[in-house]
Design a protein around this motif. Structure first.
Motif, PDB file in Angstrom:
ATOM      1  N   SER A 102       1.183   9.313 -67.119  1.00  0.00           N
ATOM      2  CA  SER A 102       1.541  10.326 -66.315  1.00  0.00           C
ATOM      3  C   SER A 102       1.533  11.967 -67.121  1.00  0.00           C
ATOM      4  O   SER A 102       1.364  11.692 -68.311  1.00  0.00           O
ATOM      5  CB  SER A 102       3.156  10.441 -65.804  1.00  0.00           C
ATOM      6  OG  SER A 102       3.949  10.446 -67.170  1.00  0.00           O
ATOM      7  N   ARG A 103       1.713  13.028 -66.534  1.00  0.00           N
ATOM      8  CA  ARG A 103       1.735  14.174 -67.158  1.00  0.00           C
ATOM      9  C   ARG A 103       2.538  15.264 -66.546  1.00  0.00           C
ATOM     10  O   ARG A 103       2.821  14.848 -65.549  1.00  0.00           O
ATOM     11  CB  ARG A 103       0.094  14.734 -67.172  1.00  0.00           C
ATOM     12  CG  ARG A 103      -0.219  15.167 -65.540  1.00  0.00           C
ATOM     13  CD  ARG A 103      -1.578  15.729 -65.426  1.00  0.00           C
ATOM     14  NE  ARG A 103      -2.162  16.135 -64.176  1.00  0.00           N
ATOM     15  CZ  ARG A 103      -2.691  15.516 -63.193  1.00  0.00           C
ATOM     16  NH1 ARG A 103      -2.670  14.151 -63.627  1.00  0.00           N
ATOM     17  NH2 ARG A 103      -2.866  15.924 -62.434  1.00  0.00           N
ATOM     18  N   PRO A 104       2.828  16.416 -67.189  1.00  0.00           N
ATOM     19  CA  PRO A 104       4.046  17.268 -66.748  1.00  0.00           C
ATOM     20  C   PRO A 104       3.520  17.481 -65.242  1.00  0.00           C
ATOM     21  O   PRO A 104       2.352  18.025 -65.074  1.00  0.00           O
ATOM     22  CB  PRO A 104       4.215  18.238 -67.569  1.00  0.00           C
ATOM     23  CG  PRO A 104       3.518  17.669 -68.933  1.00  0.00           C
ATOM     24  CD  PRO A 104       2.696  16.648 -68.467  1.00  0.00           C
ATOM     25  N   ALA A 105       4.377  17.847 -64.157  1.00  0.00           N
ATOM     26  CA  ALA A 105       4.253  18.494 -62.941  1.00  0.00           C
ATOM     27  C   ALA A 105       4.836  19.986 -62.987  1.00  0.00           C
ATOM     28  O   ALA A 105       6.136  19.988 -63.483  1.00  0.00           O
ATOM     29  CB  ALA A 105       4.927  17.509 -61.853  1.00  0.00           C
ATOM     30  N   ILE A 106       4.098  20.766 -62.931  1.00  0.00           N
ATOM     31  CA  ILE A 106       4.463  22.076 -62.773  1.00  0.00           C
ATOM     32  C   ILE A 106       4.520  23.005 -61.518  1.00  0.00           C
ATOM     33  O   ILE A 106       3.518  23.072 -60.867  1.00  0.00           O
ATOM     34  CB  ILE A 106       3.669  23.061 -63.945  1.00  0.00           C
ATOM     35  CG1 ILE A 106       3.554  22.274 -65.109  1.00  0.00           C
ATOM     36  CG2 ILE A 106       4.127  24.337 -64.005  1.00  0.00           C
ATOM     37  CD1 ILE A 106       2.632  22.953 -66.156  1.00  0.00           C
ATOM     38  N   PRO A 107       5.582  23.426 -60.920  1.00  0.00           N
ATOM     39  CA  PRO A 107       5.554  24.208 -59.651  1.00  0.00           C
ATOM     40  C   PRO A 107       4.620  25.403 -59.824  1.00  0.00           C
ATOM     41  O   PRO A 107       4.701  25.992 -61.019  1.00  0.00           O
ATOM     42  CB  PRO A 107       6.878  24.474 -59.555  1.00  0.00           C
ATOM     43  CG  PRO A 107       7.891  23.579 -60.260  1.00  0.00           C
ATOM     44  CD  PRO A 107       7.025  23.292 -61.440  1.00  0.00           C
ATOM     45  N   GLN A 108       3.966  25.523 -58.590  1.00  0.00           N
ATOM     46  CA  GLN A 108       3.258  26.792 -58.855  1.00  0.00           C
ATOM     47  C   GLN A 108       3.771  28.177 -59.294  1.00  0.00           C
ATOM     48  O   GLN A 108       3.318  29.148 -59.777  1.00  0.00           O
ATOM     49  CB  GLN A 108       2.419  27.014 -57.355  1.00  0.00           C
ATOM     50  CG  GLN A 108       1.418  27.952 -57.391  1.00  0.00           C
ATOM     51  CD  GLN A 108       0.083  27.540 -58.060  1.00  0.00           C
ATOM     52  OE1 GLN A 108      -0.033  26.395 -58.588  1.00  0.00           O
ATOM     53  NE2 GLN A 108      -0.402  28.481 -58.938  1.00  0.00           N
ATOM     54  N   ALA A 109       4.945  28.456 -58.697  1.00  0.00           N
ATOM     55  CA  ALA A 109       5.947  29.480 -58.981  1.00  0.00           C
ATOM     56  C   ALA A 109       5.931  29.951 -60.390  1.00  0.00           C
ATOM     57  O   ALA A 109       6.150  31.041 -60.855  1.00  0.00           O
ATOM     58  CB  ALA A 109       7.230  29.437 -58.150  1.00  0.00           C
TER      59      ALA A 109
ATOM     60  N   ASP B  79       4.127   4.628 -66.176  1.00  0.00           N
ATOM     61  CA  ASP B  79       3.950   5.678 -65.645  1.00  0.00           C
ATOM     62  C   ASP B  79       3.064   6.082 -64.281  1.00  0.00           C
ATOM     63  O   ASP B  79       3.184   7.125 -63.516  1.00  0.00           O
ATOM     64  CB  ASP B  79       4.000   7.060 -66.469  1.00  0.00           C
ATOM     65  CG  ASP B  79       4.980   6.842 -67.342  1.00  0.00           C
ATOM     66  OD1 ASP B  79       6.060   6.119 -67.402  1.00  0.00           O
ATOM     67  OD2 ASP B  79       5.194   7.968 -68.086  1.00  0.00           O
ATOM     68  N   ALA B  80       1.888   5.447 -64.205  1.00  0.00           N
ATOM     69  CA  ALA B  80       1.049   5.518 -63.240  1.00  0.00           C
ATOM     70  C   ALA B  80       1.731   5.151 -61.723  1.00  0.00           C
ATOM     71  O   ALA B  80       1.234   5.406 -60.822  1.00  0.00           O
ATOM     72  CB  ALA B  80      -0.383   4.658 -63.532  1.00  0.00           C
ATOM     73  N   ALA B  81       2.422   4.173 -61.842  1.00  0.00           N
ATOM     74  CA  ALA B  81       3.372   3.672 -60.732  1.00  0.00           C
ATOM     75  C   ALA B  81       4.650   4.481 -60.465  1.00  0.00           C
ATOM     76  O   ALA B  81       5.225   5.064 -61.380  1.00  0.00           O
ATOM     77  CB  ALA B  81       3.673   2.177 -61.004  1.00  0.00           C
ATOM     78  N   PRO B  82       5.109   4.508 -59.064  1.00  0.00           N
ATOM     79  CA  PRO B  82       6.381   5.572 -58.962  1.00  0.00           C
ATOM     80  C   PRO B  82       7.371   4.795 -59.237  1.00  0.00           C
ATOM     81  O   PRO B  82       8.322   4.748 -58.273  1.00  0.00           O
ATOM     82  CB  PRO B  82       5.967   5.842 -57.574  1.00  0.00           C
ATOM     83  CG  PRO B  82       5.388   4.408 -56.763  1.00  0.00           C
ATOM     84  CD  PRO B  82       4.563   3.970 -57.934  1.00  0.00           C
ATOM     85  N   GLY B  83       7.765   4.323 -60.508  1.00  0.00           N
ATOM     86  CA  GLY B  83       9.056   3.452 -60.751  1.00  0.00           C
ATOM     87  C   GLY B  83       9.703   4.310 -61.782  1.00  0.00           C
ATOM     88  O   GLY B  83       9.675   5.545 -61.873  1.00  0.00           O
ATOM     89  N   LEU B  84      10.306   3.863 -62.713  1.00  0.00           N
ATOM     90  CA  LEU B  84      11.263   4.700 -63.718  1.00  0.00           C
ATOM     91  C   LEU B  84      10.314   4.982 -64.827  1.00  0.00           C
ATOM     92  O   LEU B  84       9.800   3.850 -65.478  1.00  0.00           O
ATOM     93  CB  LEU B  84      12.320   3.763 -64.167  1.00  0.00           C
ATOM     94  CG  LEU B  84      13.586   3.388 -63.079  1.00  0.00           C
ATOM     95  CD1 LEU B  84      14.625   2.475 -63.614  1.00  0.00           C
ATOM     96  CD2 LEU B  84      14.314   4.893 -62.699  1.00  0.00           C
ATOM     97  N   PRO B  85      10.159   6.021 -65.264  1.00  0.00           N
ATOM     98  CA  PRO B  85       9.130   6.651 -66.112  1.00  0.00           C
ATOM     99  C   PRO B  85       9.889   6.187 -67.602  1.00  0.00           C
ATOM    100  O   PRO B  85      10.270   7.336 -68.333  1.00  0.00           O
ATOM    101  CB  PRO B  85       8.947   7.994 -66.154  1.00  0.00           C
ATOM    102  CG  PRO B  85      10.305   8.576 -65.314  1.00  0.00           C
ATOM    103  CD  PRO B  85      10.827   7.337 -64.756  1.00  0.00           C
ATOM    104  N   LEU B  86      10.183   5.042 -67.988  1.00  0.00           N
ATOM    105  CA  LEU B  86      11.019   4.815 -69.305  1.00  0.00           C
ATOM    106  C   LEU B  86      10.083   3.691 -69.956  1.00  0.00           C
ATOM    107  O   LEU B  86       9.377   2.789 -69.521  1.00  0.00           O
ATOM    108  CB  LEU B  86      12.315   4.222 -69.055  1.00  0.00           C
ATOM    109  CG  LEU B  86      13.082   5.018 -68.086  1.00  0.00           C
ATOM    110  CD1 LEU B  86      14.485   4.134 -67.664  1.00  0.00           C
ATOM    111  CD2 LEU B  86      13.515   6.212 -68.921  1.00  0.00           C
ATOM    112  N   LEU B  87       9.956   3.703 -71.521  1.00  0.00           N
ATOM    113  CA  LEU B  87       9.320   3.004 -72.145  1.00  0.00           C
ATOM    114  C   LEU B  87       9.612   1.555 -71.976  1.00  0.00           C
ATOM    115  O   LEU B  87       8.516   0.542 -71.372  1.00  0.00           O
ATOM    116  CB  LEU B  87       9.388   3.139 -73.765  1.00  0.00           C
ATOM    117  CG  LEU B  87       8.545   2.261 -74.541  1.00  0.00           C
ATOM    118  CD1 LEU B  87       8.192   3.139 -75.704  1.00  0.00           C
ATOM    119  CD2 LEU B  87       9.403   1.333 -75.237  1.00  0.00           C
ATOM    120  N   HIS B  88      10.705   1.102 -72.042  1.00  0.00           N
ATOM    121  CA  HIS B  88      10.969  -0.365 -71.679  1.00  0.00           C
ATOM    122  C   HIS B  88      10.375  -1.004 -70.321  1.00  0.00           C
ATOM    123  O   HIS B  88       9.954  -1.910 -70.204  1.00  0.00           O
ATOM    124  CB  HIS B  88      12.444  -0.775 -72.084  1.00  0.00           C
ATOM    125  CG  HIS B  88      13.584  -0.205 -71.194  1.00  0.00           C
ATOM    126  ND1 HIS B  88      13.754   1.048 -70.887  1.00  0.00           N
ATOM    127  CD2 HIS B  88      13.988  -0.708 -69.812  1.00  0.00           C
ATOM    128  CE1 HIS B  88      14.661   1.270 -69.931  1.00  0.00           C
ATOM    129  NE2 HIS B  88      14.688   0.114 -69.338  1.00  0.00           N
TER     130      HIS B  88
END
Length: 493
Positions: free
Chosen positions: A159-166, A323-332
């Protein structure tokens, strides 16, 4: 992950190893991809691990490890502030921002080096240092133009950071949380946008290191908390330490070499900052891998629809993890998903579902925040689930008061009828350790009564946990409510 269930396989089995260049192709060499490679390599030596970006995993490069290095420095700077209650006083800390960030970068690079060495040490299959895009369901085009084919494919692109346009109104003064760990010195000020896990940790750490910080959140969010009682307690604690607006309506503009942020009902309040830090979540790296060329079923957000218990996308030969999947973005979680996807991809069409471990989420703030098992919000959403709540405040808990760490609240949830322990949300001392005890209890399928039969030493913080379970037991109708400061609880427990 032990229990296995065979997935009904309506997809046409693939046969003939010579038909493809590889048995398994894994896109992404992060935590999930590395775990998938190790697992798949146990079944085949025709496994490709493909990644054209920097090695080192999100956790090691820009996530859990460098952030904890910054937090460790902040804790050292803050340590003396608690000692006057014990009759001990220190001078105000002298913070050397250059030295702080030098250690953060040095140790970060050391952790990244370990991961890079691990990838280069893989002795089976092939490591391909290129980017990959789908040409079709079995073919990947590499950034060099070369095409490779695989019997099965694992998407582990991170994954990568998501930045709102504003936020882009801040221009070059806009950074993401990843960029902080490349600083050579601490700035004078920073506006942190996002009150999730990353935003909370960074705001408090930078504040304690002498940076003028203001946190801007939305919707009253405080980390991952969903229990309104715990969330309100958390926002009160953090607001008492550094400026925070938990539901901000902001206007952003440039003001010379700084960023001007206006807020308030009529935008009548304004402050300028050296940087605007976007800690506004992350998005899966799936938009540049040619999914439109595949036949994969995609959800509304463009993420492939998959089974989290197997990693399998629909009824195809393609799997997704980390992180490519919409689950918990955690290492374990990423490591577990990678192992699952790697095994199933290598053994396809003999793919299996696996029972997952009890979820744990921890925010390394002070006090720490922990989420275990089912959240309060998820239990409210289960119409068939009727649950009771027990709680304890750490403000008058014996050991917490002795150590001067008596801030926090723990809320526990259990099922009516069965008295099975379901989940917890908390903010308080040693939450990272208490969370593990609670998670193990849930995974062991223990009831509240069984947990109360476990040993509790005195005086320890866990006595507070026992008090919460006693209150929960009473709410379930299985016992009396314990008297305040009961003798066997110990003073203040």
């Amino acid at each position: 992950m032990t229990n296995q269930t065979v997935i009904t396989n309506s997809y046409r089995p693939i046969s003939g190893a010579g038909e493809f260049d590889f048995d398994v192709a894994i896109i992404g060499a992060g935590t999930a991809g590395m775990a998938a490679y190790r697992e798949a390599s146990q079944y085949s030596d025709r496994v490709a691990l493909i990644d054209g970006g920097p090695l080192g995993t999100t956790c090691a490069r820009v996530g859990c490890m460098p952030s904890k290095l910054l937090i460790a420095a902040a804790e050292a700077a803050h340590a003396g502030s608690r000692t006057p209650m014990f009759g001990v006083r220190y001078d105000d800390p002298a913070i050397d921002g250059i030295a702080v960030m030098k250690r953060v970068r040095s140790e970060r690079d050391r952790f990244v080096g370990f991961v890079t060495e691990a990838v280069h040490g893989f002795d089976k299959g092939e490591i391909i240092r290129e980017y990959a895009r789908f040409e079709d369901d079995h073919t990947l085009r590499l950034s060099s133009g070369r095409k490779i084919s695989a019997r099965t494919i694992v998407i582990a692109t991170g994954s990568r950071p998501a930045i709102p346009q504003a936020l882009f109104a801040a221009g070059e003064r806009l950074i993401v949380n990843d960029d902080i760990f490349d600083w050579t010195d601490l700035p004078g000020s920073a506006a942190v946008f996002g009150a999730g896990v990353i935003g909370l940790e960074l705001s408090q750490a930078l504040h304690r290191l002498g940076v003028r910080v203001r946190l801007f959140g939305r919707g009253g969010q405080a980390g991952p908390l969903t229990d309104p009682v715990v969330r309100q307690y958390a926002t009160d604690i953090f607001s008492g330490e550094f400026p925070a607006i938990w539901n901000a309506d902001t206007r952003i503009s440039r003001k010379g070499e700084t960023v001007a942020v206006r807020w308030g009902e009529t935008a009548d309040q304004e402050a300028s900052f050296d940087y605007l830090v976007a800690a506004t979540g992350r998005r899966p790296n799936i938009d540049k891998i040619g999914l439109e060329n595949s036949g994969l079923p995609l959800g509304k957000t463009g993420v492939p629809q998959y089974d989290p218990l197997s990693g399998r996308v629909g009824d195809t030969h393609i799997f997704i993890a980390g992180d490519a999947a919409p689950g918990l973005p955690l290492l374990h979680e990423a490591a577990d998903e990678g192992r699952l996807a790697g095994e199933n991809a290598a053994r396809f069409p003999h793919s299996y579902k696996r029972s997952r471990r009890t979820p744990i989420g921890i925010v390394f703030s002070d006090p720490q925040i922990a989420m275990v098992g089912a959240s309060h919000a998820s239990l409210l959403a289960r119409q068939e689930c009727h649950f009771a709540t027990g709680e304890v405040s750490f403000e008058d808990q014996g050991r917490a008061r002795v150590m001067g760490l008596n801030k926090g609240i723990l809320r526990l949830y259990a099922e009516h009828g069965s008295a099975r322990f379901l989940g917890a949300e908390m903010i308080g001392p040693s939450a990272e350790h208490i969370a593990h005890l609670l998670a193990w209890s849930i995974q062991a399928n223990m009831t509240v009564e069984q947990i109360l039969q476990m040993p509790f030493y005195h005086p320890v913080l866990e006595e507070g946990v026992r008090t919460a379970f006693r209150n929960l037991n009473h709410a379930l109708g299985f016992g009396p409510n314990p008297p305040l400061r009961c003798v066997d609880c110990g003073p203040g427990a």
